[in-house]
Write an enzyme that holds these catalytic residues in place. Structure first.
Site, short mmCIF file in Angstrom:
data_model
loop_
_atom_site.label_atom_id
_atom_site.label_comp_id
_atom_site.label_asym_id
_atom_site.label_seq_id
_atom_site.Cartn_x
_atom_site.Cartn_y
_atom_site.Cartn_z
N ARG A 50 0.91 -1.35 -0.43
CA ARG A 50 -0.05 0.04 -0.24
C ARG A 50 0.95 1.50 0.46
NH1 ARG A 50 -1.38 1.27 4.28
NH2 ARG A 50 -2.26 -0.23 5.39
N LYS A 199 -8.65 7.66 -19.52
CA LYS A 199 -9.37 8.68 -20.85
C LYS A 199 -8.13 8.54 -21.66
CE LYS A 199 -13.13 8.43 -17.88
NZ LYS A 199 -13.31 9.66 -17.07
C1 LIG Z 1 -13.68 9.97 -16.00
C2 LIG Z 1 -13.64 11.48 -15.24
C3 LIG Z 1 -13.43 11.32 -13.96
C4 LIG Z 1 -13.24 10.20 -13.09
O1 LIG Z 1 -12.26 9.47 -13.44
P1 LIG Z 1 -12.90 7.95 -12.76
O2 LIG Z 1 -11.31 7.39 -13.22
O3 LIG Z 1 -14.10 7.93 -13.80
O4 LIG Z 1 -13.12 7.83 -11.20
C5 LIG Z 1 -12.91 13.02 -13.80
N1 LIG Z 1 -13.05 14.08 -14.35
C6 LIG Z 1 -13.16 13.66 -16.25
C7 LIG Z 1 -13.11 15.13 -16.50
C8 LIG Z 1 -13.58 12.35 -16.73
O5 LIG Z 1 -13.87 12.52 -17.63
#
Ligand SMILES: *Cc1c(COP(=O)(O)O)cnc(C)c1O
Length: 383
Positions: A50, A199
């Site tokens: 961790r 993303k």
């Molecule tokens: C997807 C997203 C998040 C959250 O991230 P996760 O990895 O899904 O927890 C935060 N900000 C934006 C702009 C996003 O597109």
């Protein structure tokens, strides 16, 4: 890696050294929860996973280099990273953010942290006067998102950082939509760069992760402390996949941006489309700012229909071949979404209409397929 290595070289080499025991060129997946100690307290810098993991360390050094930061910190999701950043605030502190914030960020702030006595204010950050008028001494964090989701508005990061130069508030930029290839918030004056690495950074729709970069030592200390103390850490396999995804970030994002530009040209003046939102258009209100603070205009694009109904949008959504109907973005494959009924369904209709998020709004995450196939797909669905 040389200190002056350029961005595209850093993607591949920053933090990454051949494995000292075998020479493996790829960072091994250290799938272990603990590390053997020679004697109590005598160890190689690793005690418990961790706290420290070698695969994760490499990734953290890598994201720091990409954002021109001293420190990188990895979390199990983008929202876990936000959760951790919010924990650095104290009751009575206020956070100022944009009024078309990512829905998950908005939910965590309002539903969880408000009850701990932290206050949240949401303003139109494209209007600097409005932002200035809300800037009280209790504001400790300014949370910018640019480009925004799904309206693709552009917020002037350098102007806001300049405005709060002599104010105690730290500035964090959610850099998810741009990725470090297109935009580096720390170079524009921000204290923190934040990514849902799920993303563009991961890029293959196979990992959920959050990455944060900062050069502020005190902030970094708090974030490392909470990473260990609360434990929202990514596993080593995910860190490996993230490192692999990052190696092609420049190639993927540039190609996706090129495809998005072609798509925007093909959809401009389409008889069925009412508004087309893409920062690369000359008449986009944030075009000049985007040109100044981004390397290209991104690969997200949205539009609404002249026949402004959910039914009309649904018809388009149901007809695409290559654009899959799904939440998320930033992968190599193209996705199509309907914010009013998907990502933004929990926002009251009157609220979303205020920012232009109409019933027929359709959001595209443009992938790296052949642009002609992608354009044919959308034009065909609009027919
Ligand atoms: C997807 C997203 C998040 C959250 O991230 P996760 O990895 O899904 O927890 C935060 N900000 C934006 C702009 C996003 O597109």
């Amino acid at each position: 890696m040389k200190k002056n290595a350029r961005f595209n070289t850093k993607l591949i080499h920053a933090g990454v050294e051949p494995d000292p025991t075998t020479g493996a060129i790829m960072t091994p997946i250290y799938q272990t929860s603990t590390y053997v100690q020679e004697a109590p307290g005598v160890h190689k810098g690793y005690e418990y996973a961790r706290t420290q993991n070698p695969t994760r360390n490499v990734l953290q050094q890598n994201i720091a280099a990409l954002e021109g930061a001293r420190f990188g910190i990895a979390y199990s999701s983008g929202l876990a990273a936000l959760d951790t950043i919010l924990k650095t605030l104290s009751p009575g502190d206020e956070l100022l953010s944009t009024n078309d914030l990512y829905g998950g960020s908005y939910r965590l702030m309002r539903k969880q942290y408000e009850k701990y006595g932290i206050k949240f204010k949401f303003v139109d950050m494209t209007n600097l006067d409005e932002l200035k008028s809300q800037l009280t001494e209790s504001i400790k964090l300014i949370w910018i998102e640019s480009p925004t989701n799904p309206m693709l508005r552009i917020i002037d990061i350098a102007a806001i950082c300049n405005l709060v130069k002599n104010h105690p508030a730290k500035v964090c930029v959610d850099n998810t939509f741009a990725s470090p290839y297109l935009q580096n918030p720390l170079n524009l004056g921000a204290d923190l760069a934040y990514h849902s690495a799920t993303k563009y950074l991961g890029g293959h729709s196979d990992v959920v992760m959050g990455l944060v970069a900062t050069s502020d030592e005190q902030l970094a200390e708090q974030l490392y402390f909470l990473q260990n103390a609360a434990g929202a850490v990514p596993g080593p396999q995910d860190c490996f996949l993230m490192l692999r995804g990052i190696k092609t970030l420049h190639v993927r994002v540039q190609r996706a941006c090129d495809n998005a530009r072609q798509m925007a040209l093909a959809l401009q003046n389409h008889p069925k489309i009412n508004n087309l939102y893409y920062p690369g258009l000359l008449d986009h209100p944030g075009h000049d700012i985007a040109r100044a603070q981004m390397r290209d205009f991104g690969a997200m694009l949205s539009f609404d229909l002249k026949e402004n109904t959910m039914a009309a949008a649904n018809e388009v959504l149901s007809k695409t071949q290559y654009f899959s109907l799904a939440e998320s973005l930033g992968g190599v494959e193209s996705l199509i979404g309907h914010p009013a009924s998907m990502t933004h369904a929990s926002i009251p209709k009157a609220e979303r209409l205020k920012v232009g998020l109409s019933d027929s709004l359709i959001r595209l995450s443009i992938g790296i397929e052949d642009e002609a196939d992608l354009i044919e797909d959308i034009l065909g669905a609009l027919e």
